[in-house]
Design a protein around this motif. Structure first.
Motif, PDB file in Angstrom:
ATOM      1  N   ALA B 154      18.453 -10.138  13.999  1.00  0.00           N
ATOM      2  CA  ALA B 154      17.643  -9.662  14.958  1.00  0.00           C
ATOM      3  C   ALA B 154      18.322  -8.205  15.808  1.00  0.00           C
ATOM      4  CB  ALA B 154      17.128 -10.199  15.923  1.00  0.00           C
ATOM      5  N   TRP B 155      17.593  -6.998  16.036  1.00  0.00           N
ATOM      6  CA  TRP B 155      18.583  -5.608  17.135  1.00  0.00           C
ATOM      7  C   TRP B 155      17.269  -5.300  17.848  1.00  0.00           C
ATOM      8  CZ3 TRP B 155      17.333  -6.463  11.456  1.00  0.00           C
ATOM      9  CH2 TRP B 155      18.023  -6.560  10.760  1.00  0.00           C
ATOM     10  N   LEU B 156      17.898  -5.175  18.867  1.00  0.00           N
ATOM     11  CA  LEU B 156      17.140  -4.731  20.375  1.00  0.00           C
ATOM     12  C   LEU B 156      17.995  -3.137  20.838  1.00  0.00           C
ATOM     13  CD1 LEU B 156      15.619  -7.560  22.921  1.00  0.00           C
ATOM     14  CD2 LEU B 156      17.875  -5.465  24.021  1.00  0.00           C
ATOM     15  N   GLY B 157      16.616  -2.945  21.097  1.00  0.00           N
ATOM     16  CA  GLY B 157      17.114  -1.553  21.621  1.00  0.00           C
ATOM     17  C   GLY B 157      16.117  -0.967  23.507  1.00  0.00           C
ATOM     18  N   LEU B 158      16.814  -0.620  24.330  1.00  0.00           N
ATOM     19  CA  LEU B 158      15.939  -0.667  25.534  1.00  0.00           C
ATOM     20  C   LEU B 158      16.732   1.159  25.584  1.00  0.00           C
ATOM     21  CD1 LEU B 158      14.299  -1.160  27.961  1.00  0.00           C
ATOM     22  CD2 LEU B 158      16.759  -2.415  29.032  1.00  0.00           C
ATOM     23  N   ALA B 159      16.150   1.880  26.147  1.00  0.00           N
ATOM     24  CA  ALA B 159      16.511   3.362  26.595  1.00  0.00           C
ATOM     25  C   ALA B 159      15.897   3.189  28.291  1.00  0.00           C
ATOM     26  CB  ALA B 159      16.339   4.466  26.167  1.00  0.00           C
ATOM     27  N   VAL B 160      15.813   3.992  29.139  1.00  0.00           N
ATOM     28  CA  VAL B 160      15.405   4.037  30.466  1.00  0.00           C
ATOM     29  C   VAL B 160      16.189   5.149  31.285  1.00  0.00           C
ATOM     30  CG1 VAL B 160      15.583   2.868  32.772  1.00  0.00           C
ATOM     31  CG2 VAL B 160      15.474   1.467  31.159  1.00  0.00           C
ATOM     32  N   ARG B 161      14.669   5.552  31.304  1.00  0.00           N
ATOM     33  CA  ARG B 161      15.094   7.187  31.696  1.00  0.00           C
ATOM     34  C   ARG B 161      14.417   7.238  32.931  1.00  0.00           C
ATOM     35  NH1 ARG B 161      13.471   7.565  27.028  1.00  0.00           N
ATOM     36  NH2 ARG B 161      11.296   8.062  26.885  1.00  0.00           N
ATOM     37  N   ASP B 162      14.906   8.464  34.565  1.00  0.00           N
ATOM     38  CA  ASP B 162      14.754   8.653  35.246  1.00  0.00           C
ATOM     39  C   ASP B 162      13.896   7.092  36.287  1.00  0.00           C
ATOM     40  OD1 ASP B 162      15.389  11.278  35.135  1.00  0.00           O
ATOM     41  OD2 ASP B 162      13.475  11.752  34.155  1.00  0.00           O
ATOM     42  N   LEU B 163      14.648   6.667  36.607  1.00  0.00           N
ATOM     43  CA  LEU B 163      14.155   4.861  36.637  1.00  0.00           C
ATOM     44  C   LEU B 163      14.185   5.459  37.704  1.00  0.00           C
ATOM     45  CD1 LEU B 163      12.596   2.383  35.932  1.00  0.00           C
ATOM     46  CD2 LEU B 163      14.601   1.169  36.403  1.00  0.00           C
ATOM     47  N   GLU B 164      13.140   4.692  39.130  1.00  0.00           N
ATOM     48  CA  GLU B 164      13.133   4.281  40.970  1.00  0.00           C
ATOM     49  C   GLU B 164      12.008   3.660  40.326  1.00  0.00           C
ATOM     50  OE1 GLU B 164      12.153   8.214  42.926  1.00  0.00           O
ATOM     51  OE2 GLU B 164      13.695   9.232  41.222  1.00  0.00           O
ATOM     52  N   PHE B 165      12.756   2.690  41.657  1.00  0.00           N
ATOM     53  CA  PHE B 165      12.307   1.835  42.223  1.00  0.00           C
ATOM     54  C   PHE B 165      12.671   0.860  43.289  1.00  0.00           C
ATOM     55  CE2 PHE B 165      15.572  -1.697  41.268  1.00  0.00           C
ATOM     56  CZ  PHE B 165      16.136  -0.365  40.608  1.00  0.00           C
TER      57      PHE B 165
END
Lengths: 48, 635
Positions: B154-165
């Motif tokens: 299995a492979w997992l990828g996550l990319a988060v851009r300009d995240l605000e919370f």
């Protein structure tokens, strides 16, 4: 003559008795607001 | 269950090509990555490739979602293969219908156990169908996510851009965050063996009380079984601070860590203190401390408690927040174990206690559970020693407790008074403190502190230091002085020359930063037979404390040394509150109070006016009077 000498002596002695009147910085502007002392300090042991 | 689904589809296959809305109840679907129950599939036999799937319950990675509606374009399903290249998920409940759908792409093949799920350039707010209470975090930014399972890999990828919370409470927030996660896993021996890398390159994260700028890289490896998550090794590189190696075991059923530990490499102490330790100490109402240099830490947590901890300091500088205590050239190895006492090695090259310089010393520290003890410390102070016979600090349910026994030995008074910026005094000082106890944020002196000075005695008792490690540190005491030589005192302060002896009581004395906040003071001539006289200089200095110029009475007095005035009795009192001193004396005389009653020839009586005196102004005038005179250094 003796009276003059006695008077002069009394005058010298009286001039040697000084009453020094000292006006300490007044806190009138601070007494307007807030708690200020109204009773003199307790006598404590020093006054005895 | 998958077999039943396939059979149903085969039975319905002849219907394809005729216009008919078909709804299939598929029961449940199970895969190593997810479980679905109450699955309903609807499609129009005349419009192949469009389908709606309703899921009563979906479980992914231990999280349960209810009432989801999935729409697929390009849909294909034959029991052994499922394609949904353009899908969207929406919650079917009342709230979910008003929210944007979450777009995704899904492909599944039974024959080689293949699953691919991905989302590209998705607005963070669109995750609300999957992330509960997401809206309350006011998320912004875009996210890419991809999960591919192929057989046992299995492979997992996550990319988060300009995240605000930001959380509603404001205790958690993120700003302009850019981060990527890449992970790979292989299923062996009943568990997933995985490795992952997280790269947080931009933005800021706040989790009360900590705030951290980007610049964190984490590499980790471990295993994931149905019951546990093992992080065998994680290496965290924090820009500006250093690196940490850690491990973790997580019980998935109980949802808690069963053990964890970490070992840091050589860290920058100033950065670690500012960013990690100080915010945490702040939440415990622990006073602020500054530190610089280098440090190493390690910890081991097991079976519900901390088992071991180690702190090492290398050429460090440590100072308390008020600047009162400062230690330089600190090297320390401080081990702590929950099960047995340990001895720490701490050496200090030089230090400062208030204005008093300390020489180098070794600190013999013993740690036992939540108690720290120092016995037999001897630190050079000026030409004498600062001694700790016993210093004990203990954390108890009611808070921090402490006690101190020690003192100062053989410190020469000229050096000490110079260091403390006091008038130069003669002799040497040896002072022993029988016991000081610390409890409820108050330092309390047991017994009394007796000082022999000016040929008389001063006793300080009921000494307390409130909030001793804070900026609002306050000093409270009762002071009794007896038979002090007024001549020595006035000559020390270069305040004319007044021969005589006096007693003084300072009742309810409260000071902050060495400035009195309140007291009831009374000064009176001591009993006994002794010379009582004032020099002309003393009279002029007393006059200078007043608001008017030199009185005419003094103009007639000859300016020659040795000329003095006699007096019978000094008596004055001052009750200080809020910067106002209420003056009283031996007797009242009109508007004034008699502070000194004259006697003999020549003699002088001093009468004070303005019974409510501005204390700050009076002290300022006193400083002006003695300023620049030899023998007096007052700041």
């Amino acid at each position: 003559m003796i009276e003059k000498i006695l008077l002069l002596t009394v005058a010298v002695l009286l001039s040697g008795c000084v009453n020094l009147h000292v006006h300490f910085p007044d806190a009138a502007d601070k007494t307007a607001g807030g708690e200020v002392p109204t009773r003199p300090a307790d006598a404590g042991g020093a006054a005895k | 269950m998958l077999l039943r689904t396939a059979v149903l589809l085969l039975l319905l296959a002849p219907l394809a090509g005729s216009a008919a809305q078909i709804t299939l109840s598929l029961g449940s679907l199970r895969h190593p990555s997810f479980e679905a129950e109450g699955v309903m599939l609807s499609f129009d036999a005349a419009r192949l490739g469009e389908a709606d799937i309703r899921l009563g319950v979906l479980r992914v990675a231990g999280t349960e979602y209810r009432a989801l509606k999935i729409h697929c374009s390009g849909f294909y399903f034959d029991g052994r293969r499922l394609d949904c290249p353009e899908g969207s998920v929406r919650r079917e409940d009342e709230r979910g219908r008003d929210r944007p759908a979450l777009p995704f792409s899904l492909a599944w093949r039974a024959e080689d156990n293949f699953l691919s799920f991905s989302m590209h350039d998705v607005d963070a707010v669109a995750f609300s169908p999957l992330v509960k209470r997401l809206r309350s975090w006011q998320p912004k930014g875009t996210i890419d996510f991809g999960l591919t399972v192929e057989g046992d890999r299995a492979w997992l990828g996550l990319a988060v851009r300009d995240l605000e919370f930001a959380s509603r409470e404001g205790d958690v927030s993120g700003k302009a965050i850019l981060l990527t996660v890449a992970a790979g896993a292989e299923h062996r021996g009943g568990a997933w063996q995985w490795n992952a890398r997280l790269d947080w390159s931009q933005g800021e994260l706040y989790r009360a009380p900590w705030r951290r700028e980007a610049g964190v890289i984490m590499e980790a490896a471990g295993s994931l079984s149905e019951t546990t998550l093992q992080v065998g090794l994680v290496r965290l590189d924090v820009m500006g601070t250093g690196s940490v190696n850690a491990s973790l075991a997580w019980d998935r059923a109980r949802g808690e860590a069963t053990e964890w530990g970490f070992v840091t490499e050589r860290l920058d102490l100033a950065s670690a203190m500012d960013e990690w330790v100080q915010p945490w100490l702040g939440t415990l109402d622990f006073p602020k401390w500054y530190a610089a240099g280098h440090a190493r830490f390690s910890a081991e947590w097991k079976a519900g408690g901390l088992r071991r901890f180690y702190a090492g300091l290398e050429d460090a500088r440590v100072a308390d927040g008020t600047g009162y205590v400062e230690l330089g050239g600190v090297n320390a190895q401080i081990p702590w174990e929950a099960s047995s006492p340990t001895d720490a090695e701490i050496s200090v090259a030089a230090g400062r206690l208030g204005d008093l310089p300390l020489g180098g010393f070794a600190l013999p520290l013993r740690l036992d559970g939540s108690e720290a003890t120092v016995k037999g410390l001897s630190a050079p102070m000026l030409d004498g020693r600062f001694v700790i016979d016993l210093l004990r600090l203990a954390k108890r349910p009611s808070g921090w407790h402490g006690e101190f026994e020690g003192g100062i030995e053989g410190v020469s008074m000229p050096k000490l008074s110079r260091a403390l910026k006091l008038p130069i005094m003669a002799g040497s000082l040896t002072a022993r403190v029988p016991r000081i106890a610390y409890e409820d944020d108050v330092l309390r002196l047991d017994g009394a502190l007796a000082i022999e000075v000016f040929d008389g005695g001063i006793i300080v008792h009921q000494l307390r230091l409130m909030d001793p490690f804070g900026k609002e540190r306050r000093f409270i005491a009762e002071v009794t002085a007896r038979n002090l030589d007024l001549g020595m005192l006035t000559r020390t302060f270069a305040f004319g020359s007044i021969e005589g002896r006096f007693d003084a009581d300072l009742h309810d004395l409260e000071m902050q930063n060495w400035q009195p906040l309140r007291f009831d003071a009374r000064i009176a001539s001591s009993e006994g037979d002794y010379p009582r006289s004032l020099s002309i200089g003393a009279l002029k200095d007393i006059t200078a404390l007043g608001e008017t110029g030199q009185p005419k009475a003094l103009e007639r007095v000859p300016e020659r040394s040795g000329f003095s005035f006699g007096y019978d009795r000094i008596g004055l009192s001052c009750a200080l509150r809020n910067g106002v001193c209420l003056l009283d004396g031996v007797a009242r005389e009109g508007e004034g109070v008699v502070l000194m009653r004259g006697s003999g020839i020549p003699s002088v009586s001093i009468i004070g006016y303005n019974r409510h005196i501005d204390w700050e102004a009076l002290v300022a005038r006193f400083r002006e009077v003695i300023a620049g005179r030899p023998g007096a250094i007052i700041e």
